[in-house]
Structures are given as C-alpha cells and as structure tokens.
Design a protein around this motif. Structure first.
Motif, PDB file in Angstrom:
ATOM      1  N   HIS A 139     -25.850 -56.843  42.068  1.00  7.32           N
ATOM      2  CA  HIS A 139     -24.471 -57.325  42.056  1.00  7.32           C
ATOM      3  C   HIS A 139     -24.096 -57.797  40.662  1.00  7.32           C
ATOM      4  O   HIS A 139     -24.947 -58.161  39.872  1.00  7.32           O
ATOM      5  N   ALA A 140     -22.799 -57.748  40.450  1.00  4.46           N
ATOM      6  CA  ALA A 140     -22.304 -58.283  39.182  1.00  4.46           C
ATOM      7  C   ALA A 140     -22.363 -59.804  39.281  1.00  4.46           C
ATOM      8  O   ALA A 140     -21.921 -60.383  40.277  1.00  4.46           O
ATOM      9  N   ILE A 150     -17.396 -68.109  30.609  1.00  5.39           N
ATOM     10  CA  ILE A 150     -18.553 -67.343  31.045  1.00  5.39           C
ATOM     11  C   ILE A 150     -19.710 -67.641  30.113  1.00  5.39           C
ATOM     12  O   ILE A 150     -19.594 -67.441  28.897  1.00  5.39           O
ATOM     13  N   VAL A 151     -20.807 -68.128  30.666  1.00  8.60           N
ATOM     14  CA  VAL A 151     -21.963 -68.422  29.824  1.00  8.60           C
ATOM     15  C   VAL A 151     -23.085 -67.446  30.099  1.00  8.60           C
ATOM     16  O   VAL A 151     -24.063 -67.393  29.362  1.00  8.60           O
ATOM     17  N   LEU A 152     -22.961 -66.699  31.154  1.00  8.64           N
ATOM     18  CA  LEU A 152     -23.996 -65.721  31.478  1.00  8.64           C
ATOM     19  C   LEU A 152     -23.319 -64.543  32.180  1.00  8.64           C
ATOM     20  O   LEU A 152     -22.439 -64.741  33.013  1.00  8.64           O
ATOM     21  N   ALA A 153     -23.750 -63.337  31.785  1.00 11.76           N
ATOM     22  CA  ALA A 153     -23.181 -62.150  32.429  1.00 11.76           C
ATOM     23  C   ALA A 153     -24.272 -61.114  32.511  1.00 11.76           C
ATOM     24  O   ALA A 153     -25.067 -60.996  31.586  1.00 11.76           O
ATOM     25  N   ASN A 154     -24.337 -60.399  33.614  1.00  6.08           N
ATOM     26  CA  ASN A 154     -25.382 -59.371  33.686  1.00  6.08           C
ATOM     27  C   ASN A 154     -24.791 -57.978  33.463  1.00  6.08           C
ATOM     28  O   ASN A 154     -23.578 -57.800  33.298  1.00  6.08           O
ATOM     29  N   HIS A 155     -25.686 -57.020  33.480  1.00  8.11           N
ATOM     30  CA  HIS A 155     -25.283 -55.644  33.188  1.00  8.11           C
ATOM     31  C   HIS A 155     -24.239 -55.134  34.183  1.00  8.11           C
ATOM     32  O   HIS A 155     -23.277 -54.473  33.830  1.00  8.11           O
ATOM     33  N   GLU A 156     -24.448 -55.510  35.461  1.00  9.08           N
ATOM     34  CA  GLU A 156     -23.512 -55.035  36.492  1.00  9.08           C
ATOM     35  C   GLU A 156     -22.109 -55.560  36.246  1.00  9.08           C
ATOM     36  O   GLU A 156     -21.118 -54.884  36.515  1.00  9.08           O
ATOM     37  N   LEU A 157     -22.043 -56.791  35.720  1.00  8.74           N
ATOM     38  CA  LEU A 157     -20.726 -57.371  35.446  1.00  8.74           C
ATOM     39  C   LEU A 157     -20.043 -56.588  34.318  1.00  8.74           C
ATOM     40  O   LEU A 157     -18.851 -56.286  34.395  1.00  8.74           O
ATOM     41  N   GLU A 158     -20.852 -56.226  33.300  1.00  6.60           N
ATOM     42  CA  GLU A 158     -20.313 -55.394  32.216  1.00  6.60           C
ATOM     43  C   GLU A 158     -19.731 -54.108  32.794  1.00  6.60           C
ATOM     44  O   GLU A 158     -18.634 -53.690  32.457  1.00  6.60           O
ATOM     45  N   PRO A 218     -10.947 -53.998  44.123  1.00  4.68           N
ATOM     46  CA  PRO A 218     -11.113 -54.917  45.253  1.00  4.68           C
ATOM     47  C   PRO A 218     -12.535 -55.467  45.230  1.00  4.68           C
ATOM     48  O   PRO A 218     -13.488 -54.698  45.055  1.00  4.68           O
ATOM     49  N   VAL A 219     -12.670 -56.765  45.369  1.00  3.14           N
ATOM     50  CA  VAL A 219     -13.998 -57.358  45.272  1.00  3.14           C
ATOM     51  C   VAL A 219     -14.206 -58.395  46.344  1.00  3.14           C
ATOM     52  O   VAL A 219     -13.254 -58.872  46.965  1.00  3.14           O
ATOM     53  N   GLU A 220     -15.473 -58.694  46.512  1.00  2.00           N
ATOM     54  CA  GLU A 220     -15.839 -59.801  47.359  1.00  2.00           C
ATOM     55  C   GLU A 220     -16.677 -60.695  46.455  1.00  2.00           C
ATOM     56  O   GLU A 220     -17.501 -60.205  45.682  1.00  2.00           O
ATOM     57  N   ILE A 221     -16.473 -61.983  46.507  1.00  2.00           N
ATOM     58  CA  ILE A 221     -17.146 -62.874  45.556  1.00  2.00           C
ATOM     59  C   ILE A 221     -17.838 -64.007  46.292  1.00  2.00           C
ATOM     60  O   ILE A 221     -17.257 -64.666  47.165  1.00  2.00           O
ATOM     61  N   GLY A 222     -19.139 -64.183  45.946  1.00  5.14           N
ATOM     62  CA  GLY A 222     -19.866 -65.315  46.495  1.00  5.14           C
ATOM     63  C   GLY A 222     -20.035 -66.359  45.382  1.00  5.14           C
ATOM     64  O   GLY A 222     -20.283 -66.009  44.234  1.00  5.14           O
ATOM     65  N   LEU A 223     -19.859 -67.622  45.739  1.00  7.07           N
ATOM     66  CA  LEU A 223     -19.951 -68.682  44.735  1.00  7.07           C
ATOM     67  C   LEU A 223     -21.112 -69.612  45.057  1.00  7.07           C
ATOM     68  O   LEU A 223     -21.346 -69.937  46.221  1.00  7.07           O
ATOM     69  N   ALA A 224     -21.846 -70.010  43.988  1.00  5.51           N
ATOM     70  CA  ALA A 224     -22.909 -70.995  44.186  1.00  5.51           C
ATOM     71  C   ALA A 224     -22.894 -71.967  43.010  1.00  5.51           C
ATOM     72  O   ALA A 224     -22.826 -71.545  41.857  1.00  5.51           O
ATOM     73  N   PRO A 225     -22.925 -73.267  43.307  1.00  5.10           N
ATOM     74  CA  PRO A 225     -22.915 -74.253  42.223  1.00  5.10           C
ATOM     75  C   PRO A 225     -24.324 -74.468  41.663  1.00  5.10           C
ATOM     76  O   PRO A 225     -25.299 -74.365  42.402  1.00  5.10           O
ATOM     77  N   ILE A 226     -24.424 -74.661  40.380  1.00  2.00           N
ATOM     78  CA  ILE A 226     -25.712 -75.006  39.770  1.00  2.00           C
ATOM     79  C   ILE A 226     -25.491 -76.262  38.930  1.00  2.00           C
ATOM     80  O   ILE A 226     -24.700 -76.252  37.984  1.00  2.00           O
ATOM     81  N   VAL A 234     -21.201 -72.611  37.649  1.00  2.00           N
ATOM     82  CA  VAL A 234     -20.935 -71.881  38.897  1.00  2.00           C
ATOM     83  C   VAL A 234     -21.426 -70.457  38.728  1.00  2.00           C
ATOM     84  O   VAL A 234     -21.099 -69.785  37.758  1.00  2.00           O
ATOM     85  N   LEU A 235     -22.257 -70.071  39.676  1.00  2.00           N
ATOM     86  CA  LEU A 235     -22.749 -68.698  39.665  1.00  2.00           C
ATOM     87  C   LEU A 235     -21.853 -67.884  40.605  1.00  2.00           C
ATOM     88  O   LEU A 235     -21.717 -68.209  41.783  1.00  2.00           O
ATOM     89  N   ALA A 236     -21.248 -66.834  40.050  1.00  2.00           N
ATOM     90  CA  ALA A 236     -20.347 -66.001  40.871  1.00  2.00           C
ATOM     91  C   ALA A 236     -20.954 -64.619  41.012  1.00  2.00           C
ATOM     92  O   ALA A 236     -21.272 -63.977  40.017  1.00  2.00           O
ATOM     93  N   SER A 237     -21.133 -64.225  42.245  1.00  2.00           N
ATOM     94  CA  SER A 237     -21.679 -62.882  42.498  1.00  2.00           C
ATOM     95  C   SER A 237     -20.518 -62.006  42.981  1.00  2.00           C
ATOM     96  O   SER A 237     -19.862 -62.325  43.970  1.00  2.00           O
ATOM     97  N   VAL A 238     -20.279 -60.922  42.240  1.00  2.00           N
ATOM     98  CA  VAL A 238     -19.086 -60.105  42.510  1.00  2.00           C
ATOM     99  C   VAL A 238     -19.505 -58.743  43.060  1.00  2.00           C
ATOM    100  O   VAL A 238     -20.330 -58.059  42.461  1.00  2.00           O
ATOM    101  N   VAL A 239     -18.968 -58.378  44.213  1.00  2.00           N
ATOM    102  CA  VAL A 239     -19.305 -57.071  44.787  1.00  2.00           C
ATOM    103  C   VAL A 239     -18.058 -56.191  44.780  1.00  2.00           C
ATOM    104  O   VAL A 239     -16.999 -56.595  45.253  1.00  2.00           O
TER     105      VAL A 239
END
Lengths: 622, 136
Positions: A139-140, A150-158, A218-226, A234-239
C-alpha cells in the motif's frame, strides 16, 4: 561542603545510564563516566585531558573546533544531531550514531560544557526496520507530522500520486487532496489529532486523491497515530480502489441490466443494491430501497420468520432457490402481493458475505398455469364425455348391427320357413279341388279357386323378402367396370316391351366399383319404370356421369305417372308398393338398402315434362 | 316275377307323404312306395334286410329321433348305398346340409319349398324304375 556536593555530583554522573563527558572551554575532556567509557571504548584516563575531537569522526574533526567556538559564544543548553545523522568515533575506529545534549556549566568561574551522549544504534535500527517495512508495503504509505507535512513516503505512494520521493517529503499532505476538498482537510486532521486512534478515513464517504498530473484517484485511507518525541505523527495507508470501483461498477451494471429483479442484501438484511426491475415490480424507485431492510418486501405474515430464514441461509451458503416447495409472495408498496420465485446467491466481497437475490414475478406464469390447468380439466372432461359418447355410440351401433342382423336372420327364416307350410296349404287346396270334384257347391268352388292366387302372391312376397334379406349378405367384389356395358347387360336381362324406348347416355371412364349390387339396383329401377308406367308406350333414359374421384352418378328417368313429393320418402319403405301392378313393394326398399349398404345414396326427383327420375350416387372404390 | 322297384320314403309329415303318394298316383310311377315315419324305424327295417335291393331311399332330413343325415350314414355303413340310391327331400336349404348329404352318397337334394320339387322327384323315381325293372 562544596567538596561533599562535588563528590555527590560525580557519583550521580558516574551511574547515569547515558554517556556523560565534560570539557573545558578549550575542548579538553575533564570528566568521563562509566557509560562513556563503555560507549567509546576508551579507559577514563585515556580520555581525560584529551581534546574532545578524539571522539569526532575524522571527516568532521577539522570543522569541530569552530562548532565548539560558536557554542561558547552563546552557551545555552541544546541538542545536536536531531534531524541529521551524527556519529561518534569509537576507539576501535567504528562509528556509532548518537544524539548529543550540550549544556554549559560554570566550574569555579570557568565555563565548562557537559555533553550527554545517547547511543542511537538501537533506535536507528528500529527506524530502519520501520522504513523497510513501510517501503515494502504493497500500500501507499505516508507519514505526516503534526503540521501535515509528509515526513515519510514509500515507493507505492510515489507511484500512486506520481511524485518523486523528494517531491513528497516536506510537502503538505493537503496538496494530495483534491482542491474542492482541500480547505476542509486541516480541520479533519485536527479532529484526528484530538482523538488519535487507528481508523478508516471518511467512513461511508468516497475519498479521492489527486495526482501530480491533476487526475483524481478513488482511494481508501487507513489512519494510525504514532506518538513520537517529535510529537504526534500520523501514518496514512492509501489504497487505490480504481479497479475495485470499476469491478463494482461492472457488477452494478450487470445487475442493472439483468432481466430479473435483483436485490443485494448484507448479512443484517439491509438492501445494498436494487436494480430498476426490482424497483418496478415492488413499486419503488431503486434508490428508495437502498439501506432499507429487505423485510419491507416481504408480506407481513411471513416477515417475522424472515430474519431466521436469512440466518439459516448464511449457515449453509450455496446458490439455491428460496423456500423450495413453498409458494412465495412479494409485497408491493401499495400493499398488494404477487407470487414470486427467488434465487439466492452468496457473494463474497471485501465487505463480507452478501446475498444477491434474483426475484421473478410469476403472476403471469401462475395465471397461464391456472388457465392451462383449467383448460386441461375442461379438455379431460370433454374427453371423458366424448369417450362415453363414443362408447354409447359404439354400443348403439353394435346393438343396431346386431338387431339388423337379427332382422335379416328373422326375415330370412320367416321367408324361408313360411314357404313349406305354404306349399302344404297349396297341396291341400289342390287335393280338395281334385278329390271333391263335382260335389262342391258353387260358392265353395269359387272360394277354393281363390286360394291359388293368394298362395302365388304370398310366394312372391316371401321370395322378395328373401331377396331383400339376402341383398346385403351377398359377398361382392370390386371390378373395373365399363358402365355402358353394365347397363346393356341389365337391359338384356329384363323383359322390356317393344313399345318402350330406352335411351342410354353414359359419360364414364372405366371405374372400380362393386358391380354386382349396382347391376341389381339398376335392374330394379328399370324394371320398376316399366312395370309402373301408366301408358302403353314409354321412354326410359339411363344417364351416367362422373361426379368426382369418389363417386359416379346414375339416373333412371321415365315418363310415367311420377311420384308425388310427399310419397317419395315412403316409397322406399318395405311393402310400400304404389300401384297394383304386381309388385310386392319390396323392390325400392331393397334398392335403398343395397345402395346405402355400399355407401351410396338414392333420391327421387321429377322428370320433365312428366315422370320420375331416380338419382343414384354410387361410390368409386380406390 | 316282374315288378316295379321299391321306393322307401322316410318322412314324418303327413302332407308331404300324401304329396309323394299323389305324385305316384298322378304319374302312375312304375314303383312301389314304402313309408317310414322316422329314421329309427327305417334303420331297423334295413337291419332286418326287409328292403329289396336295389331300392331308392327318399329321406327327409328333419326327422324325429334319428335325423336324416344319420340315417344316411347308417345306411351307408350297412352297405346299402352301394347298389341302392338315396334322394334327400327336405325343407332345409342350408348349404352345409346339402354338401353333407352329397358326401354321404345322396344322389339328389330336393327342397320342399320349391314348387317343382315333386315333379323332379317323380322324374328321378321314373328314371330309377326304368333302370331297375325287376325281371325275376
């Protein structure tokens, strides 16, 4: 006193869990605690008196005195290494990631610096592991700080948003939200910060991201606090749900275009989807059904049991017809019911197992079945009646045939058996006449003389009756017949007086017919025409033609007295002689019997200018 | 001794018997008539050998006790029909009776209901008498 406090301070420093060093204003090490010895690998006396640069990696060593000088210019506690990689050099030449807290301290009027060094090896390792985990996620994923940066981004987000990683880092997460929703986003972020727990973003709402090229996804986003030292991250997982939505759209379109009414229901019986046909048969707009309990479509008398039935379907998930064997009904908006047939199909989806129900309004089919049933009943009844009628008819025909046969036998027996007593009477009368001779009186002789004539008459009657009863008993065969020749034979066998003229006009090919009975019929008709003629001279015409493939027509016409219309039917009866010219009245009855027995017909008509026409239809055999 | 041959009439009906008798009288047939009322009686006489040989049997089929056809059969078994002749005179016109009678050796089958039956019987007797005039 000061001495004692200094000792106490030194002991505390000694047992502190962090590495602690103290340098003087020139950067020379004055104090080292046990943890510092352990961290750097040097013994205490190897460090004390040495310049602090001994612990700085060579590449930074040259610049270090400058850093020290600038600290000394404005000696305030601070931390170095936060946010960038800072390493310390160990005795064995290896480097160790560190974070250093610096604090100025006045020792006997001279400014010293206390450095607290924290070994970041473990933390860095954990961070690395975290980054690798994030990076390898399918997931992104973005990690965002309190300000939405944004302090962290992974390849999927790119890949998903079309930015490079360097373009993403430091950018506000708000810029990935479509413009129309962007203004509200900081508020949403704050709301999350106030109640930070893992959850899906925007429950129930459709979410979209905006790519670098401006396209929305169109996306679905899961949020998790750190929680971190740097505050709440906040870690956001984007599908990307483009594919899923496309599949859902396809599914919706398929359902919509299905010929049946389709209703998709979730495990709690809520309607998730209904096509137009479903709306139509139940009397709702499809949108009115969405979100409502499916029980609204069930007649109230079945409604209570329905949830349990739904659950039992879930206990044994397979496609099957609902309520096998039972009559099912749907409830329309207007309260009316209609018979339905329902197919149930379980559907595994990301939202759990759903049920797709296909509903067919079978009102019309039921009506047709009913009609067919009634028609079948009607037909069966008619059939039974027909069968009964047929049986009755067959019985009647059999009875009639039997009684006809009995009649024939009777006629035959009578005509035959009466003849011998008649012969006896004749003999006796003769003998009386012979034996009495002259002794009889005038009257007795006269009466006696009348007997032979009566006997003669009775003889003829019996003979004709015998002929009549034998007429249809006689076997006959089909012969290819030249009817002109046949008429010639008939005429040659009859005693026709010279004074009678006979004209024959036969327009017939060779025909296959029962020849012998026809000959007999014609003989009777011609004989009658002669016998019953009222004048000395007469003309008899015999005419023949083909009616169709099935029959020929023969007419025997005379110019005799004619038969009045009202007597025509009667004259075919037995013993119905119309004149006293020697006929017994059996002839025409016999004719009619023979004709009808062969499947023909006979009728009487006027001849012009006078006389009678017998018109005979005689069947041609195939 | 010269004599007319014998005609044996087996007939139960009085009128028919009288008719045959009168035929004899009227035509002055050269034969002597012997009459039996039923088959048993006739057969008993045949067994006793009372009949001249050859003679002519005139048999009605419809007889009390023993029917004419049985009598014919019995006469055949007694070998009467080798030199004697038999004529059937009956009311029956059944084809089966006629065929049966011929098979049993009857030389003629006359139907009583036919007007000419007695004349024909007269002819047959005359012919038989001519062929069998007794000269002893």
């Amino acid at each position: 006193m000061a001495r004692a406090r200094s000792d106490l301070f030194e002991r505390i420093v000694e047992v502190a869990p962090s590495a602690i060093l103290m340098t003087d204003g020139t950067g020379h090490v004055k104090l080292v605690n046990a943890e510092a010895e352990r961290l750097f690998g040097w013994a205490r006396d190897e460090l004390v008196g040495q310049p602090i640069e001994k612990l700085v990696p060579v590449r930074w060593r040259e610049a270090h005195p400058g850093h020290r000088a600038s600290f000394m210019e404005s000696p305030k506690p601070r931390t170095i290494g936060a946010g960038r990689d800072l390493f310390a050099l160990r005795r064995d030449g290896t480097e160790v990631p560190v974070e250093i807290g610096l604090a100025p301290i006045d020792v006997a009027g001279a400014i010293h610096v206390v450095a607290t060094v924290v070994d970041l090896t473990e933390r860095r390792l954990a961070e690395t592991r975290f980054r690798v985990a994030v990076e390898s996620s399918p997931h992104a994923i973005a990690m965002v700080d309190e300000n939405g940066i944004i302090v962290l981004a992974n390849h999927e987000l790119e890949r998903l948003f079309g930015y490079t990683r360097s373009e993403l880092l430091g950018r506000s997460i708000d810029s990935l939200v479509p413009e129309r929703l962007r203004d509200a986003h900081p508020d949403h972020r704050s709301a999350f910060a106030r109640d930070p727990r893992p959850r899906a973003m925007g429950t129930g709402r459709s979410l979209f991201g905006v790519r670098k090229d401006g396209q929305e996804v169109p996306v679905e986003i899961g949020l998790a606090p750190i929680e971190s030292r740097d505050g709440l991250l906040v870690l956001a997982s984007v599908v990307d749900i483009t594919e899923r939505q496309r599949a859902e759209d396809r599914f919706r379109r398929a359902v919509e275009s299905a010929p049946n009414a389709m209703v998709m229901v979730d495990a709690r019986g809520g309607i998730l989807l209904a096509n137009s046909r479903a709306g139509q048969i139940f009397g709702y707009a499809p949108a009115e059904l969405i979100g409502r309990p499916v029980e609204m479509l069930v007649p109230s008398r079945f409604r209570e049991a329905h949830p349990e039935l739904r659950e039992s379907f879930y206990r044994d998930l397979r496609s099957r017809p609902m309520g096998a064997g039972r009559d099912l009904f749907g409830l329309r908006r207007d309260g009316s019911e209609f018979p339905v047939e329902i197919g149930l199909n379980p559907l595994e989806t990301p939202d759990g197992t759903l049920v797709l129900a296909s509903v067919i309004d079978i009102t019309e089919r039921k009506r047709i079945e009913e009609t067919r049933f009634l028609t079948t009943m009607q037909l069966e009844r008619t059939n039974r009646e027909l069968t009964r009628a047929k049986r009755d008819l067959e019985l009647a025909v059999a009875r009639l045939e039997r009684s006809n046969e009995e009649l024939d036998e009777f006629a035959y027996a009578v005509s035959h058996d009466l003849r011998s007593p008649l012969r006896g009477i004749e003999n006796l009368a003769t003998w009386i006449t012979e034996d009495a001779d002259e002794s009889l009186t005038g009257d007795a002789r006269r009466w006696l003389d009348l007997i032979p004539e009566r006997i003669e008459r009775m003889d003829r009657l019996l003979e004709d009756l015998l002929a009549y009863s034998r007429a249809v008993r006689a076997a006959s065969s089909v012969e290819e017949t030249d009817c002109h020749e046949l008429v010639g034979d008939v005429l040659s066998m009859l005693p026709i007086p010279e004074s009678f003229r006979v004209q024959v006009a036969i327009y017939l090919p060779l025909v296959k017919i029962h020849r012998v009975p026809l000959e007999r019929v014609l003989m009777n008709l011609v004989d009658n025409a002669v016998k019953h003629h009222d004048r000395d001279r007469g003309t008899i015409e015999i005419f023949g033609r083909l009616v169709d493939e099935g029959s020929i027509e023969l007419e025997v016409r005379d110019d005799g007295p004619g038969i009045p219309p009202q007597l025509r039917e009667r004259c075919f009866g037995l013993f119905r002689s119309m004149s006293d010219r020697g006929g017994t009245g059996v002839g025409l009855a016999l004719v009619k019997r023979v004709v009808e027995n062969r499947g023909g017909s006979i009728s009487i008509h006027d001849n012009q200018p006078r006389g009678t026409t017998f018109r005979l239809l005689w069947p041609v055999e195939p | 001794m010269t004599g007319a041959p014998q005609v044996v009439l087996v007939e139960d009906d009085a009128i028919d018997t009288e008719a045959v008798r009168r035929t004899f009288t009227r035509r002055k047939l050269p034969a002597r008539l012997v009459r039996f009322q039923d088959g048993d009686e006739a057969l008993a006489a045949a067994r006793r050998g009372e009949f001249e040989r050859p003679c002519l049997f005139v048999i009605d089929l419809n007889l009390p006790r023993m029917p004419g056809l049985e009598l014919l059969e019995a006469l055949d078994r007694l070998a009467y029909l080798g030199d004697c002749e038999a004529v059937v005179l009956t009311t029956s016109s059944a084809e089966s009776d006629r065929a049966h009678a011929h098979r049993l050796g009857a030389s003629a089958y006359l139907s009583k209901s036919d007007r000419g039956a007695l004349d024909r019987l007269g002819d047959l007797i005359e012919d038989f008498a001519r062929r069998h005039v007794r000269t002893t």
